[in-house]
Design a protein around this motif. Structure first.
Motif, PDB file in Angstrom:
ATOM      1  N   TRP A  12     -59.128 -41.179 -14.507  1.00  0.00           N
ATOM      2  CA  TRP A  12     -60.267 -42.086 -14.668  1.00  0.00           C
ATOM      3  C   TRP A  12     -60.581 -42.830 -13.379  1.00  0.00           C
ATOM      4  CZ3 TRP A  12     -60.266 -47.410 -14.134  1.00  0.00           C
ATOM      5  CH2 TRP A  12     -59.015 -48.018 -14.049  1.00  0.00           C
ATOM      6  N   THR A  13     -59.577 -42.974 -12.495  1.00  0.00           N
ATOM      7  CA  THR A  13     -59.816 -43.656 -11.227  1.00  0.00           C
ATOM      8  C   THR A  13     -60.562 -42.772 -10.227  1.00  0.00           C
ATOM      9  OG1 THR A  13     -57.705 -42.875 -10.389  1.00  0.00           O
ATOM     10  CG2 THR A  13     -57.730 -45.041 -11.462  1.00  0.00           C
ATOM     11  N   GLY A  14     -60.576 -41.459 -10.464  1.00  0.00           N
ATOM     12  CA  GLY A  14     -61.209 -40.546  -9.523  1.00  0.00           C
ATOM     13  C   GLY A  14     -60.294 -40.121  -8.381  1.00  0.00           C
ATOM     14  N   SER A  15     -59.070 -40.572  -8.366  1.00  0.00           N
ATOM     15  CA  SER A  15     -58.130 -40.212  -7.300  1.00  0.00           C
ATOM     16  C   SER A  15     -57.222 -39.079  -7.771  1.00  0.00           C
ATOM     17  CB  SER A  15     -57.287 -41.428  -6.925  1.00  0.00           C
ATOM     18  OG  SER A  15     -56.539 -41.841  -8.050  1.00  0.00           O
ATOM     19  N   SER A  16     -56.396 -38.571  -6.874  1.00  0.00           N
ATOM     20  CA  SER A  16     -55.370 -37.555  -7.151  1.00  0.00           C
ATOM     21  C   SER A  16     -55.877 -36.410  -7.997  1.00  0.00           C
ATOM     22  CB  SER A  16     -54.129 -38.175  -7.799  1.00  0.00           C
ATOM     23  OG  SER A  16     -54.443 -38.817  -9.008  1.00  0.00           O
ATOM     24  N   THR A  17     -56.942 -35.762  -7.553  1.00  0.00           N
ATOM     25  CA  THR A  17     -57.440 -34.586  -8.241  1.00  0.00           C
ATOM     26  C   THR A  17     -56.475 -33.420  -8.050  1.00  0.00           C
ATOM     27  OG1 THR A  17     -58.734 -34.031  -6.282  1.00  0.00           O
ATOM     28  CG2 THR A  17     -59.847 -35.274  -8.005  1.00  0.00           C
ATOM     29  N   ASN A  18     -56.572 -32.454  -8.949  1.00  0.00           N
ATOM     30  CA  ASN A  18     -55.688 -31.300  -8.876  1.00  0.00           C
ATOM     31  C   ASN A  18     -56.469 -30.057  -9.287  1.00  0.00           C
ATOM     32  OD1 ASN A  18     -53.279 -30.008  -8.328  1.00  0.00           O
ATOM     33  ND2 ASN A  18     -52.493 -30.271 -10.403  1.00  0.00           N
ATOM     34  N   TYR A  19     -56.105 -28.911  -8.695  1.00  0.00           N
ATOM     35  CA  TYR A  19     -56.859 -27.681  -8.909  1.00  0.00           C
ATOM     36  C   TYR A  19     -55.932 -26.497  -9.139  1.00  0.00           C
ATOM     37  CZ  TYR A  19     -60.581 -30.429  -6.745  1.00  0.00           C
ATOM     38  OH  TYR A  19     -61.501 -31.406  -6.462  1.00  0.00           O
ATOM     39  N   ALA A  20     -56.454 -25.514  -9.859  1.00  0.00           N
ATOM     40  CA  ALA A  20     -55.776 -24.229  -9.926  1.00  0.00           C
ATOM     41  C   ALA A  20     -55.800 -23.587  -8.543  1.00  0.00           C
ATOM     42  CB  ALA A  20     -56.469 -23.328 -10.940  1.00  0.00           C
ATOM     43  N   SER A  59     -56.382 -20.674  -7.717  1.00  0.00           N
ATOM     44  CA  SER A  59     -57.461 -19.703  -7.560  1.00  0.00           C
ATOM     45  C   SER A  59     -58.782 -20.340  -7.112  1.00  0.00           C
ATOM     46  CB  SER A  59     -57.677 -18.951  -8.875  1.00  0.00           C
ATOM     47  OG  SER A  59     -57.975 -19.855  -9.915  1.00  0.00           O
ATOM     48  N   VAL A  60     -58.922 -21.655  -7.269  1.00  0.00           N
ATOM     49  CA  VAL A  60     -60.184 -22.312  -6.901  1.00  0.00           C
ATOM     50  C   VAL A  60     -60.005 -23.353  -5.811  1.00  0.00           C
ATOM     51  CG1 VAL A  60     -60.993 -21.964  -9.257  1.00  0.00           C
ATOM     52  CG2 VAL A  60     -60.072 -24.198  -8.604  1.00  0.00           C
ATOM     53  N   LYS A  61     -58.778 -23.608  -5.423  1.00  0.00           N
ATOM     54  CA  LYS A  61     -58.487 -24.646  -4.426  1.00  0.00           C
ATOM     55  C   LYS A  61     -59.227 -24.331  -3.123  1.00  0.00           C
ATOM     56  CE  LYS A  61     -54.445 -26.192  -5.101  1.00  0.00           C
ATOM     57  NZ  LYS A  61     -52.969 -26.366  -5.145  1.00  0.00           N
ATOM     58  N   GLY A  62     -59.896 -25.348  -2.579  1.00  0.00           N
ATOM     59  CA  GLY A  62     -60.647 -25.173  -1.352  1.00  0.00           C
ATOM     60  C   GLY A  62     -62.074 -24.719  -1.564  1.00  0.00           C
ATOM     61  N   ARG A  63     -62.404 -24.281  -2.775  1.00  0.00           N
ATOM     62  CA  ARG A  63     -63.770 -23.823  -3.078  1.00  0.00           C
ATOM     63  C   ARG A  63     -64.460 -24.725  -4.099  1.00  0.00           C
ATOM     64  NH1 ARG A  63     -64.503 -19.145  -5.617  1.00  0.00           N
ATOM     65  NH2 ARG A  63     -62.479 -19.170  -6.684  1.00  0.00           N
ATOM     66  N   PHE A  64     -63.704 -25.277  -5.033  1.00  0.00           N
ATOM     67  CA  PHE A  64     -64.253 -26.113  -6.100  1.00  0.00           C
ATOM     68  C   PHE A  64     -63.871 -27.569  -5.855  1.00  0.00           C
ATOM     69  CE2 PHE A  64     -64.358 -22.792  -9.797  1.00  0.00           C
ATOM     70  CZ  PHE A  64     -65.055 -21.927  -8.976  1.00  0.00           C
ATOM     71  N   THR A  65     -64.747 -28.480  -6.255  1.00  0.00           N
ATOM     72  CA  THR A  65     -64.477 -29.907  -6.149  1.00  0.00           C
ATOM     73  C   THR A  65     -64.867 -30.591  -7.454  1.00  0.00           C
ATOM     74  OG1 THR A  65     -64.924 -29.885  -3.764  1.00  0.00           O
ATOM     75  CG2 THR A  65     -64.914 -32.023  -4.871  1.00  0.00           C
ATOM     76  N   ILE A  66     -63.912 -31.309  -8.039  1.00  0.00           N
ATOM     77  CA  ILE A  66     -64.186 -32.080  -9.249  1.00  0.00           C
ATOM     78  C   ILE A  66     -64.439 -33.535  -8.851  1.00  0.00           C
ATOM     79  CG2 ILE A  66     -61.737 -32.569  -9.705  1.00  0.00           C
ATOM     80  CD1 ILE A  66     -62.381 -32.340 -12.719  1.00  0.00           C
ATOM     81  N   SER A  67     -65.400 -34.155  -9.506  1.00  0.00           N
ATOM     82  CA  SER A  67     -65.704 -35.557  -9.252  1.00  0.00           C
ATOM     83  C   SER A  67     -66.236 -36.178 -10.537  1.00  0.00           C
ATOM     84  CB  SER A  67     -66.724 -35.700  -8.117  1.00  0.00           C
ATOM     85  OG  SER A  67     -67.949 -35.080  -8.460  1.00  0.00           O
ATOM     86  N   ARG A  68     -66.358 -37.486 -10.538  1.00  0.00           N
ATOM     87  CA  ARG A  68     -66.866 -38.152 -11.737  1.00  0.00           C
ATOM     88  C   ARG A  68     -67.661 -39.380 -11.334  1.00  0.00           C
ATOM     89  NH1 ARG A  68     -61.918 -39.413 -15.375  1.00  0.00           N
ATOM     90  NH2 ARG A  68     -63.410 -40.619 -16.626  1.00  0.00           N
ATOM     91  N   ASP A  69     -68.614 -39.714 -12.193  1.00  0.00           N
ATOM     92  CA  ASP A  69     -69.401 -40.933 -12.050  1.00  0.00           C
ATOM     93  C   ASP A  69     -69.259 -41.694 -13.355  1.00  0.00           C
ATOM     94  OD1 ASP A  69     -71.336 -42.907 -11.911  1.00  0.00           O
ATOM     95  OD2 ASP A  69     -72.786 -41.645 -10.883  1.00  0.00           O
TER      96      ASP A  69
END
Length: 116
Positions: free
Chosen positions: A53-61, A63-73
């Motif tokens: 919920w803070t928007g920090s410490s995102t994590n990725y599979a 297979s998508v690391k470096g190509r996909f970015t998750i974010s929230r508003d």
């Protein structure tokens, strides 16, 4: 009643980009950890990305690391998945998932198709 509505899917050529959105209604969005999953035909649903919920410490599979970015508003109750350098193997139905303590909710999914 919590509802998650995804949008932004579509057909794109390999190497292209799409941005998925997932808007949450019905509860306080800020509390939820938000994830993206995907399910390709004939395969199990798999984890793609997560954001607290803070928007920090995102994590990725991997297979998508470096190509996909998750974010929230949090002001818009919306989580995003920016997908760049798309590959045919990224073709799947993409689902957002909200979880907080013992509550969890799925969206209905949005189709992403990447042509070679």
């Amino acid at each position: 009643q919590v509802q998650l509505v995804e949008s932004g899917g579509g057909l794109v050529q390999a190497g292209g980009s799409l941005r998925l959105s997932c808007t949450v209604s019905g509860r306080t969005f800020n509390n939820y950890i938000m994830d993206w999953f995907r399910q390709a035909p004939g395969k199990e649903r798999e984890f793609v990305a997560t954001i607290p919920w803070t928007g920090s410490s995102t994590n990725y599979a991997n297979s998508v690391k470096g190509r996909f970015t998750i974010s929230r508003d949090n002001a818009k109750n919306t989580v995003y998945l920016q997908m760049n350098s798309l590959k045919p193997e990224d073709t799947a139905v993409y689902y957002c998932y909200a979880r907080f303590r013992d509550s969890n909710y799925w969206g209905q999914g949005t189709q992403v198709t990447v042509s070679s």
